[in-house]
Write a protein that holds these residues in place. Structure first.
Motif, PDB file in Angstrom:
ATOM      1  N   LYS A  49      -1.240  -1.658  -6.607  1.00 38.00           N
ATOM      2  CA  LYS A  49      -2.554  -1.025  -6.580  1.00 38.00           C
ATOM      3  C   LYS A  49      -2.392   0.413  -7.042  1.00 38.00           C
ATOM      4  O   LYS A  49      -1.469   1.112  -6.602  1.00 38.00           O
ATOM      5  CB  LYS A  49      -3.079  -0.998  -5.137  1.00 38.00           C
ATOM      6  CG  LYS A  49      -3.865  -2.217  -4.752  1.00 38.00           C
ATOM      7  CD  LYS A  49      -4.761  -1.883  -3.580  1.00 38.00           C
ATOM      8  CE  LYS A  49      -4.035  -2.056  -2.270  1.00 38.00           C
ATOM      9  NZ  LYS A  49      -4.847  -2.298  -1.117  1.00 38.00           N
ATOM     10  N   ASN A  71      -3.833   3.020  -6.231  1.00 39.78           N
ATOM     11  CA  ASN A  71      -3.896   4.016  -5.151  1.00 39.78           C
ATOM     12  C   ASN A  71      -2.841   3.808  -4.072  1.00 39.78           C
ATOM     13  O   ASN A  71      -2.919   4.379  -2.997  1.00 39.78           O
ATOM     14  CB  ASN A  71      -5.303   4.064  -4.544  1.00 39.78           C
ATOM     15  CG  ASN A  71      -5.700   2.737  -3.922  1.00 39.78           C
ATOM     16  OD1 ASN A  71      -4.946   1.761  -4.013  1.00 39.78           O
ATOM     17  ND2 ASN A  71      -6.861   2.693  -3.297  1.00 39.78           N
ATOM     18  N   SER A  72      -1.822   2.997  -4.352  1.00 41.37           N
ATOM     19  CA  SER A  72      -0.728   2.870  -3.383  1.00 41.37           C
ATOM     20  C   SER A  72      -0.030   4.227  -3.278  1.00 41.37           C
ATOM     21  O   SER A  72       0.066   4.959  -4.267  1.00 41.37           O
ATOM     22  CB  SER A  72       0.259   1.796  -3.842  1.00 41.37           C
ATOM     23  OG  SER A  72       0.827   2.148  -5.075  1.00 41.37           O
ATOM     24  N   ARG A 120      -2.683  14.016  -6.085  1.00 46.37           N
ATOM     25  CA  ARG A 120      -3.232  12.713  -6.452  1.00 46.37           C
ATOM     26  C   ARG A 120      -2.989  11.674  -5.356  1.00 46.37           C
ATOM     27  O   ARG A 120      -2.985  10.484  -5.617  1.00 46.37           O
ATOM     28  CB  ARG A 120      -2.662  12.205  -7.777  1.00 46.37           C
ATOM     29  CG  ARG A 120      -3.007  13.101  -8.961  1.00 46.37           C
ATOM     30  CD  ARG A 120      -2.468  12.539 -10.264  1.00 46.37           C
ATOM     31  NE  ARG A 120      -1.056  12.212 -10.175  1.00 46.37           N
ATOM     32  CZ  ARG A 120      -0.536  11.042 -10.468  1.00 46.37           C
ATOM     33  NH1 ARG A 120      -1.298  10.051 -10.871  1.00 46.37           N
ATOM     34  NH2 ARG A 120       0.765  10.839 -10.355  1.00 46.37           N
ATOM     35  N   LYS A 132      -3.865   9.582  -1.960  1.00 45.44           N
ATOM     36  CA  LYS A 132      -5.064   9.082  -1.276  1.00 45.44           C
ATOM     37  C   LYS A 132      -5.113   9.670   0.108  1.00 45.44           C
ATOM     38  O   LYS A 132      -4.118   9.717   0.811  1.00 45.44           O
ATOM     39  CB  LYS A 132      -4.992   7.568  -1.156  1.00 45.44           C
ATOM     40  CG  LYS A 132      -5.560   6.864  -2.343  1.00 45.44           C
ATOM     41  CD  LYS A 132      -7.070   6.743  -2.317  1.00 45.44           C
ATOM     42  CE  LYS A 132      -7.556   5.729  -1.287  1.00 45.44           C
ATOM     43  NZ  LYS A 132      -9.007   5.613  -1.268  1.00 45.44           N
ATOM     44  N   GLU A 172       0.808  -1.226   0.000  1.00 47.52           N
ATOM     45  CA  GLU A 172       0.000   0.000   0.000  1.00 47.52           C
ATOM     46  C   GLU A 172       0.836   1.268   0.000  1.00 47.52           C
ATOM     47  O   GLU A 172       0.332   2.347  -0.256  1.00 47.52           O
ATOM     48  CB  GLU A 172      -0.928  -0.005   1.222  1.00 47.52           C
ATOM     49  CG  GLU A 172      -1.939  -1.141   1.172  1.00 47.52           C
ATOM     50  CD  GLU A 172      -2.683  -1.310   2.479  1.00 47.52           C
ATOM     51  OE1 GLU A 172      -2.634  -0.403   3.325  1.00 47.52           O
ATOM     52  OE2 GLU A 172      -3.306  -2.367   2.645  1.00 47.52           O
ATOM     53  N   ASN A 217       3.609  10.692  -5.237  1.00 47.51           N
ATOM     54  CA  ASN A 217       2.617  11.470  -4.494  1.00 47.51           C
ATOM     55  C   ASN A 217       3.294  12.434  -3.524  1.00 47.51           C
ATOM     56  O   ASN A 217       2.813  13.542  -3.298  1.00 47.51           O
ATOM     57  CB  ASN A 217       1.682  10.551  -3.702  1.00 47.51           C
ATOM     58  CG  ASN A 217       0.946   9.590  -4.610  1.00 47.51           C
ATOM     59  OD1 ASN A 217       1.020   8.381  -4.424  1.00 47.51           O
ATOM     60  ND2 ASN A 217       0.259  10.110  -5.606  1.00 47.51           N
TER      61      ASN A 217
END
Ligand SMILES: Nc1ncnc2c1ncn2[C@@H]1O[C@H](COP(=O)(O)OP(=O)(O)O)[C@@H](O)[C@H]1O
Ligand SMILES: [Mg+2]
Length: 175
Positions: free
Chosen positions: A132, A134-135, A173, A175, A101, A160
């Motif tokens: 993933k 959204n990691s 971007r 999460k 993650e 990110n």
């Protein structure tokens, strides 16, 4: 940079990493963190911190022209693999790369948008695409590695967050 300076800046980056991600976000179950070489931001303190918080840590193993995640445990035996980068002797794979993650990567240069210049083989780009979507992708870099703009191509994967000894750059971007 002299080793002493690398260690001092790495300690600041480690503190910033801990303060930003603990306990503010739900801790990932599994994280992937590079094992630092001489000139890179050191990662051992971050790896140990993650393990102490019950997070499974995987590190890169380069095999067959690709990065594969292998389990890191405290004090596990390491040996030099491809490009003379240390990797665990025991190659324990995760059940699926989708369990990762959070990813912590090194690089040569970055810009404020999260674009990354790697080591010229696109290994991390290929690896990051398997995870993933959204990691959380976090780069560790020294401030002098932050430049105005780096060229990016469609296969490049953006970061990110970039953490330096002076600041945390939120590239969006996330999460
Ligand atoms: N996701 C990908 N899929 C296929 N080929 C890739 C991918 N990422 C990189 N490559 C190949 O690797 C080369 C080097 O990638 P590049 O992004 O320039 O390196 P780096 O990110 O290590 O600086 C690219 O020109 C391309 O041929
Ligand atoms: Mg790239």
């Amino acid at each position: 940079m002299p080793k002493e300076l690398i260690l001092r800046k790495s300690a600041k980056i480690t503190t910033a990493f801990k303060n930003r991600f603990f306990p503010h976000i739900k801790a990932p179950k599994c994280a992937f963190v590079y094992l630092s070489t001489q000139s890179e931001v050191r990662t051992l303190a971050i790896i140990n911190h993650l393990i102490d918080n019950g997070i499974g840590v995987y590190v890169p193993c380069v095999d067959n022209g690709a990065i594969h995640p292998v389990k890191y445990t405290k004090g596990c035996r390491l040996s030099k693999g491809a490009f003379k980068i240390k990797e665990p002797v025991k190659k324990i794979k995760p059940k699926t790369p989708k369990c990762i993650e959070m990813v912590v990567v090194p690089g040569i240069a970055f810009d404020l948008k999260g674009n990354r210049v790697g080591f010229g083989k696109g290994f991390f780009d290929m690896f990051l695409k398997e995870l993933k979507p959204n990691s959380i992708k976090v780069a560790l870099a020294f401030e002098k590695q932050i430049v105005k703009a780096v060229p990016s191509q469609p296969h490049d994967v953006r970061m990110n967050y970039i953490i330096t000894e002076d600041r945390i750059i939120n590239c969006g971007r996330a999460k």
